[in-house]
Motif scaffolding. Structure first.
Motif, PDB file in Angstrom:
ATOM      1  N   LEU A   1       0.827  -1.207   0.000  1.00 32.26           N
ATOM      2  CA  LEU A   1       0.000   0.000   0.000  1.00 32.26           C
ATOM      3  C   LEU A   1       0.858   1.252   0.000  1.00 32.26           C
ATOM      4  O   LEU A   1       0.606   2.197  -0.738  1.00 32.26           O
ATOM      5  CB  LEU A   1      -0.928  -0.014   1.214  1.00 32.26           C
ATOM      6  N   TRP A   2       1.878   1.262   0.853  1.00 32.56           N
ATOM      7  CA  TRP A   2       2.739   2.444   0.958  1.00 32.56           C
ATOM      8  C   TRP A   2       3.974   2.354   0.065  1.00 32.56           C
ATOM      9  O   TRP A   2       4.754   3.300  -0.002  1.00 32.56           O
ATOM     10  CB  TRP A   2       3.164   2.642   2.414  1.00 32.56           C
TER      11      TRP A   2
ATOM     12  N   ARG B   1      -1.027  10.320  -2.993  1.00 31.52           N
ATOM     13  CA  ARG B   1      -2.451  10.658  -2.937  1.00 31.52           C
ATOM     14  C   ARG B   1      -3.010  10.531  -1.516  1.00 31.52           C
ATOM     15  O   ARG B   1      -3.792  11.378  -1.072  1.00 31.52           O
ATOM     16  CB  ARG B   1      -3.236   9.747  -3.891  1.00 31.52           C
ATOM     17  N   LEU B   2      -2.616   9.488  -0.816  1.00 31.64           N
ATOM     18  CA  LEU B   2      -3.089   9.305   0.549  1.00 31.64           C
ATOM     19  C   LEU B   2      -2.552  10.404   1.475  1.00 31.64           C
ATOM     20  O   LEU B   2      -3.271  10.886   2.360  1.00 31.64           O
ATOM     21  CB  LEU B   2      -2.670   7.925   1.070  1.00 31.64           C
TER      22      LEU B   2
ATOM     23  N   LEU C   1      -4.740  13.057   3.644  1.00 31.54           N
ATOM     24  CA  LEU C   1      -4.544  13.273   5.072  1.00 31.54           C
ATOM     25  C   LEU C   1      -4.271  14.739   5.370  1.00 31.54           C
ATOM     26  O   LEU C   1      -4.811  15.304   6.332  1.00 31.54           O
ATOM     27  CB  LEU C   1      -3.396  12.395   5.563  1.00 31.54           C
ATOM     28  N   SER C   2      -3.442  15.372   4.545  1.00 27.92           N
ATOM     29  CA  SER C   2      -3.125  16.791   4.746  1.00 27.92           C
ATOM     30  C   SER C   2      -4.361  17.663   4.583  1.00 27.92           C
ATOM     31  O   SER C   2      -4.582  18.603   5.355  1.00 27.92           O
ATOM     32  CB  SER C   2      -2.034  17.227   3.751  1.00 27.92           C
ATOM     33  N   ALA C   3      -5.191  17.340   3.590  1.00 29.37           N
ATOM     34  CA  ALA C   3      -6.409  18.118   3.366  1.00 29.37           C
ATOM     35  C   ALA C   3      -7.368  17.984   4.545  1.00 29.37           C
ATOM     36  O   ALA C   3      -7.996  18.976   4.965  1.00 29.37           O
ATOM     37  CB  ALA C   3      -7.083  17.661   2.073  1.00 29.37           C
ATOM     38  N   LEU C   4      -7.488  16.788   5.098  1.00 29.98           N
ATOM     39  CA  LEU C   4      -8.375  16.596   6.250  1.00 29.98           C
ATOM     40  C   LEU C   4      -7.843  17.320   7.491  1.00 29.98           C
ATOM     41  O   LEU C   4      -8.626  17.832   8.300  1.00 29.98           O
ATOM     42  CB  LEU C   4      -8.531  15.096   6.544  1.00 29.98           C
ATOM     43  N   ILE C   5      -6.520  17.380   7.633  1.00 36.38           N
ATOM     44  CA  ILE C   5      -5.931  18.140   8.745  1.00 36.38           C
ATOM     45  C   ILE C   5      -6.250  19.620   8.601  1.00 36.38           C
ATOM     46  O   ILE C   5      -6.604  20.305   9.582  1.00 36.38           O
ATOM     47  CB  ILE C   5      -4.407  17.898   8.812  1.00 36.38           C
TER      48      ILE C   5
ATOM     49  N   ARG D   1      -6.762  15.023  -6.744  1.00 29.47           N
ATOM     50  CA  ARG D   1      -5.385  14.692  -6.387  1.00 29.47           C
ATOM     51  C   ARG D   1      -5.277  13.667  -5.265  1.00 29.47           C
ATOM     52  O   ARG D   1      -4.175  13.229  -4.935  1.00 29.47           O
ATOM     53  CB  ARG D   1      -4.653  15.976  -5.964  1.00 29.47           C
ATOM     54  N   GLY D   2      -6.413  13.299  -4.664  1.00 33.17           N
ATOM     55  CA  GLY D   2      -6.400  12.308  -3.598  1.00 33.17           C
ATOM     56  C   GLY D   2      -7.090  11.034  -4.026  1.00 33.17           C
ATOM     57  O   GLY D   2      -7.015  10.620  -5.180  1.00 33.17           O
ATOM     58  N   ILE D   3      -7.781  10.408  -3.079  1.00 36.50           N
ATOM     59  CA  ILE D   3      -8.523   9.168  -3.328  1.00 36.50           C
ATOM     60  C   ILE D   3      -9.954   9.370  -2.851  1.00 36.50           C
ATOM     61  O   ILE D   3     -10.182   9.841  -1.742  1.00 36.50           O
ATOM     62  CB  ILE D   3      -7.894   7.983  -2.574  1.00 36.50           C
TER      63      ILE D   3
END
Length: 432
Positions: free
Chosen positions: A13-14, A22-23, A27-31, A178-180
């Motif tokens: 996965l990583w 993308r992940l 995560l950055s957008a949710l922060i 740009r994400g998932i």
């Protein structure tokens, strides 16, 4: 073999740079979203506002709006009205797209028409956000918690709230690109998840104060787990319509080819749309109803509170309507029949063309009926339990349904993305 591939996909996965990127962006957008939920609008006494929210809005329409905004309304942050104006504008544009001839023509123009409709949706979002921001400002101003002048407060509040909504709209689009996953849905889910810890703390406090029976809490937790299991089970249910190919009948029959139709084809869109539609009349009636408890607006606001018979009836009817409406928007039996005919496929015992379209329409209508009833029951059970048990905070089946469905969709999209990356790698390797 499938299990080995699945385990290998999880292990890598990583290790996939693009997926990891993308992940990390998601995560950055949710922060950023959660940080913005704690940036207050200027000119309000925060302590007085928190006390006001506990006394007035904790379990009503505003409680649901606070849930969708991730607690931003309670703190009166720049994201207080959340993404709901954008969702409402999308509803209006989709309804207008079936009624207004010019919008119908735009929908048939492909990508160019979609961009124009998106632009209209954004413009509508600005107007709806401005109207809702003005309503929020009017309500807050008349609660004696404002510490600045009226003009300054209204200007700063409307500017901050509209700007916050437009930023969330942009952030959701960036997550999608740009994400998932779907950015707007993930932002709503993040807001719901952010409210879970405070709900648990309130339940523990009620138990410690002997305000609620511990057995009721245990039953509530078990009920949530059971309802979650039921949602996962039904969301995974498929109606498989067998198909055969005239030129490759022997090979395809061995592969057991079929068209899968989900029981809930509309997903979480109907309850979100229904919540958005019902929220605004009750919210504005409460804001502009004044202090007269016998006034018409206050009566309307009371009728549209959670647990009230009129609210429950309207909520159920709106969910069922949007289940059929959204399914009709996303699925065309005639187009599906034509595609099958062009590819040389047919449904056994069904003649191609118009008969196939009628058969598919019949299947979809039946599935939509059961799917609409299922969504309605899931959304209304917590509403009835909340009013019966007297839980002093919002507990909705809509939030549970959104969380479970979007989590399942997110997992599916990650698996699909990994599979696409594997195919691209194999194609490049074979070309080399």
């Amino acid at each position: 073999m499938a299990t080995q591939l699945s385990s290998s996909g999880k292990a890598k996965l990583w290790s996939n740079p693009d997926l990891r990127k993308r992940l990390m962006f998601l995560l950055s957008a949710l922060i950023v979203f959660r940080i913005g939920a704690h940036v207050p609008v200027p000119g309000v006494d925060a302590a007085a506002l928190a006390k006001l929210y506990q006394n007035v809005a904790g379990s009503g329409i505003l409680g649901m709006l606070n849930m969708f905004s991730g607690g931003s309304l309670e703190r009166f942050s720049i994201f207080a009205i959340g993404i709901m104006p954008y969702i409402s504008a999308s509803i209006i544009m989709q309804l207008a797209g079936e009624i207004v001839p010019s919008l119908k023509a735009l929908k048939k123009e492909g990508e160019a028409g979609r961009k124009i409709i998106t632009k209209y949706t954004r413009i509508g979002t600005v107007f709806l956000a401005a109207a809702q921001s003005f309503g929020v400002a009017s309500f807050i101003y008349h609660q004696n918690v404002v510490i600045t002048s009226q003009f300054e407060f209204f200007v700063s509040t409307v500017t901050c709230l509209v700007g916050g909504t437009m930023f969330l709209m942009w952030l959701g689009e960036q997550i999608t690109e740009r994400g998932i996953g779907n950015g707007i849905s993930l932002l709503i889910s993040a807001g719901i998840v952010a409210g879970i810890p405070s709900g648990i703390v309130q339940l523990i406090a009620l138990v410690s104060q002997n305000a609620i029976n511990p057995l009721v809490v245990i039953g509530l937790v078990l009920g949530v787990l059971l309802l979650t299991y039921a949602v996962v089970f039904i969301e995974s249910a498929l109606r498989k319509v067998p198909i055969q190919y005239a030129k490759r009948q022997v090979i395809i029959q061995a592969q057991n080819t079929h068209m899968p139709f989900k029981l809930n084809m509309a997903g979480v869109i109907p309850p979100i749309f229904a919540s958005s539609i019902i929220m605004f009349p009750g919210m504005f009636a409460g804001w502009f109803g004044g202090s007269n408890p016998t006034g018409l607006l206050n009566k309307i606001a009371g009728w549209l509170q959670h647990g009230q018979p009129i609210y429950i009836a309207l909520f159920a009817a709106t969910i069922i309507f949007f289940c059929y409406f959204y399914t009709a928007l996303t699925f065309s039996p005639k187009e599906m029949s034509e595609n099958l005919k062009k590819s040389g496929a047919f449904i056994p015992s069904i003649r191609p063309g118009e008969y196939t379209a009628r058969y598919l329409e019949k299947v979809v209508l039946r599935l939509t009926l059961f799917g609409a009833l299922y969504i309605t029951i899931v959304c209304l059970i917590p509403e009835l339990l909340t009013s019966t048990l007297g839980i002093p905070f919002y507990l909705g089946g809509t939030s549970l349904l959104i969380l479970v469905v979007i989590t399942m969709d997110f997992k599916t999209q990650i698996a699909s993305y990994q599979m696409t990356q594997q195919y691209e790698y194999l194609i490049k390797k074979s070309d080399a």
